[in-house]
Scaffold this motif. Sequence first.
Motif, PDB file in Angstrom:
ATOM      1  N   SER A 110       0.823  -1.214   0.000  1.00 29.36           N
ATOM      2  CA  SER A 110       0.000   0.000   0.000  1.00 29.36           C
ATOM      3  C   SER A 110       0.858   1.266   0.000  1.00 29.36           C
ATOM      4  CB  SER A 110      -0.948  -0.011   1.189  1.00 29.36           C
ATOM      5  OG  SER A 110      -0.198  -0.094   2.372  1.00 29.36           O
ATOM      6  N   VAL A 111       2.103   1.115   0.441  1.00 30.93           N
ATOM      7  CA  VAL A 111       2.991   2.284   0.419  1.00 30.93           C
ATOM      8  C   VAL A 111       3.337   2.633  -1.020  1.00 30.93           C
ATOM      9  CG1 VAL A 111       5.261   3.165   1.092  1.00 30.93           C
ATOM     10  CG2 VAL A 111       3.978   1.662   2.643  1.00 30.93           C
ATOM     11  N   PHE A 112       3.587   1.585  -1.809  1.00 30.99           N
ATOM     12  CA  PHE A 112       4.033   1.820  -3.182  1.00 30.99           C
ATOM     13  C   PHE A 112       2.872   1.971  -4.170  1.00 30.99           C
ATOM     14  CE2 PHE A 112       7.790   0.164  -1.110  1.00 30.99           C
ATOM     15  CZ  PHE A 112       8.740   1.065  -1.568  1.00 30.99           C
ATOM     16  N   PHE A 113       1.706   1.456  -3.781  1.00 32.95           N
ATOM     17  CA  PHE A 113       0.535   1.662  -4.634  1.00 32.95           C
ATOM     18  C   PHE A 113      -0.397   2.648  -3.932  1.00 32.95           C
ATOM     19  CE2 PHE A 113       2.368  -2.166  -6.306  1.00 32.95           C
ATOM     20  CZ  PHE A 113       2.301  -1.935  -7.659  1.00 32.95           C
ATOM     21  N   SER A 114       0.103   3.838  -3.810  1.00 35.67           N
ATOM     22  CA  SER A 114      -0.655   4.901  -3.145  1.00 35.67           C
ATOM     23  C   SER A 114      -0.685   6.104  -4.085  1.00 35.67           C
ATOM     24  CB  SER A 114       0.025   5.286  -1.839  1.00 35.67           C
ATOM     25  OG  SER A 114       1.327   5.775  -2.147  1.00 35.67           O
ATOM     26  N   GLU A 115      -1.429   7.093  -3.708  1.00 40.43           N
ATOM     27  CA  GLU A 115      -1.563   8.290  -4.551  1.00 40.43           C
ATOM     28  C   GLU A 115      -0.229   8.890  -4.935  1.00 40.43           C
ATOM     29  OE1 GLU A 115      -4.539  11.452  -4.007  1.00 40.43           O
ATOM     30  OE2 GLU A 115      -5.395  10.127  -2.490  1.00 40.43           O
ATOM     31  N   ARG A 116       0.755   8.722  -4.055  1.00 42.66           N
ATOM     32  CA  ARG A 116       2.077   9.288  -4.308  1.00 42.66           C
ATOM     33  C   ARG A 116       2.665   8.786  -5.630  1.00 42.66           C
ATOM     34  NH1 ARG A 116       5.561  11.183  -0.575  1.00 42.66           N
ATOM     35  NH2 ARG A 116       4.424  10.236   1.144  1.00 42.66           N
ATOM     36  N   PHE A 117       2.345   7.529  -5.964  1.00 42.74           N
ATOM     37  CA  PHE A 117       2.936   6.941  -7.163  1.00 42.74           C
ATOM     38  C   PHE A 117       1.936   6.863  -8.333  1.00 42.74           C
ATOM     39  CE2 PHE A 117       5.348   5.330  -3.568  1.00 42.74           C
ATOM     40  CZ  PHE A 117       6.635   5.694  -3.960  1.00 42.74           C
ATOM     41  N   LEU A 118       0.830   7.560  -8.181  1.00 39.11           N
ATOM     42  CA  LEU A 118      -0.218   7.510  -9.200  1.00 39.11           C
ATOM     43  C   LEU A 118      -0.026   8.674 -10.183  1.00 39.11           C
ATOM     44  CD1 LEU A 118      -2.730   5.697  -9.500  1.00 39.11           C
ATOM     45  CD2 LEU A 118      -4.020   7.424  -8.223  1.00 39.11           C
ATOM     46  N   VAL A 119      -0.020   8.357 -11.474  1.00 38.76           N
ATOM     47  CA  VAL A 119       0.069   9.431 -12.466  1.00 38.76           C
ATOM     48  C   VAL A 119      -1.328   9.607 -13.066  1.00 38.76           C
ATOM     49  CG1 VAL A 119       1.214  10.238 -14.568  1.00 38.76           C
ATOM     50  CG2 VAL A 119       2.391   8.661 -13.028  1.00 38.76           C
ATOM     51  N   ALA A 120      -1.923  10.745 -12.812  1.00 40.67           N
ATOM     52  CA  ALA A 120      -3.293  10.966 -13.308  1.00 40.67           C
ATOM     53  C   ALA A 120      -3.258  11.306 -14.793  1.00 40.67           C
ATOM     54  CB  ALA A 120      -3.935  12.095 -12.523  1.00 40.67           C
ATOM     55  N   ARG A 121      -4.063  10.597 -15.561  1.00 37.45           N
ATOM     56  CA  ARG A 121      -4.277  10.937 -16.978  1.00 37.45           C
ATOM     57  C   ARG A 121      -5.571  11.750 -17.051  1.00 37.45           C
ATOM     58  NH1 ARG A 121       0.660  10.764 -18.186  1.00 37.45           N
ATOM     59  NH2 ARG A 121       1.643   8.716 -18.233  1.00 37.45           N
ATOM     60  N   PRO A 122      -5.961  12.270 -18.224  1.00 33.93           N
ATOM     61  CA  PRO A 122      -7.049  13.264 -18.263  1.00 33.93           C
ATOM     62  C   PRO A 122      -8.319  12.934 -17.475  1.00 33.93           C
ATOM     63  CG  PRO A 122      -6.040  13.096 -20.402  1.00 33.93           C
ATOM     64  CD  PRO A 122      -5.384  12.061 -19.553  1.00 33.93           C
ATOM     65  N   LEU A 123      -8.784  11.678 -17.507  1.00 36.81           N
ATOM     66  CA  LEU A 123     -10.050  11.387 -16.814  1.00 36.81           C
ATOM     67  C   LEU A 123      -9.907  11.537 -15.303  1.00 36.81           C
ATOM     68  CD1 LEU A 123     -11.659   8.334 -18.647  1.00 36.81           C
ATOM     69  CD2 LEU A 123     -11.519  10.713 -19.334  1.00 36.81           C
ATOM     70  N   LEU A 124      -8.835  10.974 -14.755  1.00 38.46           N
ATOM     71  CA  LEU A 124      -8.643  11.096 -13.311  1.00 38.46           C
ATOM     72  C   LEU A 124      -8.335  12.546 -12.943  1.00 38.46           C
ATOM     73  CD1 LEU A 124      -8.481   9.754 -10.557  1.00 38.46           C
ATOM     74  CD2 LEU A 124      -6.079   9.236 -10.976  1.00 38.46           C
ATOM     75  N   GLU A 125      -7.574  13.203 -13.808  1.00 36.30           N
ATOM     76  CA  GLU A 125      -7.234  14.597 -13.527  1.00 36.30           C
ATOM     77  C   GLU A 125      -8.493  15.461 -13.467  1.00 36.30           C
ATOM     78  OE1 GLU A 125      -4.169  16.054 -16.116  1.00 36.30           O
ATOM     79  OE2 GLU A 125      -4.155  17.986 -15.064  1.00 36.30           O
ATOM     80  N   ALA A 126      -9.440  15.164 -14.366  1.00 32.21           N
ATOM     81  CA  ALA A 126     -10.690  15.947 -14.392  1.00 32.21           C
ATOM     82  C   ALA A 126     -11.472  15.755 -13.091  1.00 32.21           C
ATOM     83  CB  ALA A 126     -11.547  15.518 -15.574  1.00 32.21           C
ATOM     84  N   ILE A 127     -11.387  14.551 -12.540  1.00 30.42           N
ATOM     85  CA  ILE A 127     -12.126  14.250 -11.319  1.00 30.42           C
ATOM     86  C   ILE A 127     -11.445  14.848 -10.091  1.00 30.42           C
ATOM     87  CG2 ILE A 127     -12.819  12.312  -9.812  1.00 30.42           C
ATOM     88  CD1 ILE A 127     -14.542  12.674 -12.328  1.00 30.42           C
ATOM     89  N   THR A 128     -10.118  14.811 -10.086  1.00 27.64           N
ATOM     90  CA  THR A 128      -9.411  15.268  -8.883  1.00 27.64           C
ATOM     91  C   THR A 128      -9.044  16.754  -8.928  1.00 27.64           C
ATOM     92  OG1 THR A 128      -7.354  14.520  -9.890  1.00 27.64           O
ATOM     93  CG2 THR A 128      -8.412  13.011  -8.346  1.00 27.64           C
ATOM     94  N   SER A 129      -9.277  17.384 -10.083  1.00 27.17           N
ATOM     95  CA  SER A 129      -8.885  18.790 -10.235  1.00 27.17           C
ATOM     96  C   SER A 129      -9.579  19.676  -9.194  1.00 27.17           C
ATOM     97  CB  SER A 129      -9.246  19.267 -11.640  1.00 27.17           C
ATOM     98  OG  SER A 129      -9.055  20.660 -11.721  1.00 27.17           O
ATOM     99  N   GLU A 130      -8.801  20.570  -8.627  1.00 30.79           N
ATOM    100  CA  GLU A 130      -9.404  21.480  -7.643  1.00 30.79           C
ATOM    101  C   GLU A 130     -10.094  22.650  -8.325  1.00 30.79           C
ATOM    102  OE1 GLU A 130      -6.518  22.494  -4.684  1.00 30.79           O
ATOM    103  OE2 GLU A 130      -6.449  20.407  -3.985  1.00 30.79           O
ATOM    104  N   ASP A 131      -9.610  22.990  -9.529  1.00 33.66           N
ATOM    105  CA  ASP A 131     -10.304  24.061 -10.240  1.00 33.66           C
ATOM    106  C   ASP A 131     -11.261  23.469 -11.271  1.00 33.66           C
ATOM    107  OD1 ASP A 131      -7.276  23.892 -10.689  1.00 33.66           O
ATOM    108  OD2 ASP A 131      -8.070  24.179 -12.713  1.00 33.66           O
ATOM    109  N   PRO A 132     -12.286  24.247 -11.642  1.00 35.53           N
ATOM    110  CA  PRO A 132     -13.287  23.715 -12.577  1.00 35.53           C
ATOM    111  C   PRO A 132     -12.685  23.456 -13.953  1.00 35.53           C
ATOM    112  CG  PRO A 132     -13.804  25.983 -11.913  1.00 35.53           C
ATOM    113  CD  PRO A 132     -12.551  25.621 -11.224  1.00 35.53           C
ATOM    114  N   VAL A 133     -13.098  22.343 -14.556  1.00 39.31           N
ATOM    115  CA  VAL A 133     -12.508  21.977 -15.853  1.00 39.31           C
ATOM    116  C   VAL A 133     -13.582  21.604 -16.875  1.00 39.31           C
ATOM    117  CG1 VAL A 133     -10.378  21.089 -14.833  1.00 39.31           C
ATOM    118  CG2 VAL A 133     -12.284  19.532 -15.228  1.00 39.31           C
ATOM    119  N   VAL A 134     -13.182  21.689 -18.137  1.00 41.96           N
ATOM    120  CA  VAL A 134     -13.938  21.055 -19.223  1.00 41.96           C
ATOM    121  C   VAL A 134     -13.104  19.860 -19.636  1.00 41.96           C
ATOM    122  CG1 VAL A 134     -14.638  21.245 -21.641  1.00 41.96           C
ATOM    123  CG2 VAL A 134     -15.070  23.145 -20.081  1.00 41.96           C
TER     124      VAL A 134
END
Length: 401
Positions: free
Chosen positions: A135-159
């Motif tokens: 769980s240490v190595f498969f955690s958010e720290r090692f996650l690379v967000a691609r557009p779909l995940l980035e759109a969901i986790t973005s703090e600012d509003p996105v299209v």
Amino acid sequence: MTDTEATPGETAGATPTTFAGVEDARQRLREVGYLTDDRLATTAFLQSALGKPLLLEGPAGVGKTQLAQSVAAATGRRLLRLQCYEGQDETKALYEWDYGKQLLYTQMLRDKIGQVVEDAPDIASAVDRIAAQDSVFFSERFLVARPLLEAITSEDPVVLLIDEVDRADEALEAVFLELLAEFQVSVPEVGTFVAEQTPLVVLTSNNTRDLSAALKRRCLHLFLDYPDAERELEIIRSKDTGLADALAAQLVGVVRGLRGLELRKAPSISETIDWARTLAVLGVTELSAPVLAETLNVVTKYERDLGLATRELPRLVDPNRTVPEDRGQGHGHGHGHSHGHGHDDADGPDGRDVRAGKDQPGRHDEAYYGSPSAGAAEPKRVAPGQGQRSFRGGGAKRRPV
Ligand SMILES: Nc1ncnc2c1ncn2[C@@H]1O[C@H](COP(=O)(O)OP(=O)(O)OP(=O)(O)O)[C@@H](O)[C@H]1O
Ligand SMILES: [Mg+2]
């Protein structure tokens, strides 16, 4: 929340990230250079009011991608774009693990890892101890967000623009469903990310294959057709092509005439813009068939189309030249075959019946870029629905080249 309220994170005085109404959508899109008709403005407003994904279908070059970009510009949202292609997998769309970083960390932590397994009695228990650190190595720290995940986790509003979704494989299309329905992305090792700010999602399709009913059901749907002559002229004007107004109006008429021919690739708005710019650069002051013929390669993309368009140009430039025999079997545009010509007397005002009979929905339609089935004989009768016909164009309508 009503569409006039500020979305979370929106500060007073900043551009509202949603449209307040149809007129607001129309105006703000216009301010960023995108000209809408009633249907488009209404859809743009509805999308932002309902927070539903929008699926735009239509022939190439009618402004599908541009609409998403313009909505982002008009609402001050960041644009995230996923360009779909065959063979693409979810690691390019959703997320992937940063193996390089994981490796680097394990190397740097070698001593520490050594301590963890140091007193393990055998290999099996050493592996168990390492696995306990997963769980240490498969955690958010090692996650690379691609557009779909980035759109969901973005703090600012996105299209989020999912462009040319029909080019993605069906497996990837299925991956989109969770996001489109729930605005969330599940990462098994970490959990489910739920959007705090609902992204405005726009999907575009050229109909190279049918999209699943599941995907369509989750979206507002808009068929973007070629614009009517008035709006197309307005678009050309707005692009500062340098072509005089009267010539631009005439050019729009010619392009609409070309769309009525059975071209393999019907000219789109972008081609009209390019043609206008070309003619302006050449300093053309009068549109004549020879001048247009010299620059036809700007709008035709196939040799056969070029030939057909060149033959038809004189009639398109000067519609009065239309010969009455064109209404009969011996039509004068020299391509031996039978097809529906869209004459009033034959099959209704714009030939819909005959065309409908020929249109065949199909997957991987090689004519997806558009080959209108309207006959060549009546350039002035280009109907607003011609893009739809072109777009639906089935292989059955294709001519031997
Ligand atoms: N309503 C419009 N207002 C202003 N410009 C427009 C409009 N519609 C289309 N255009 C122009 O047409 C060009 C082509 O549009 P766009 O690239 O969005 O087409 P598309 O439908 O995404 O085509 P494709 O299916 O080939 O990707 C844009 O660069 C834009 O300048
Ligand atoms: Mg596009």
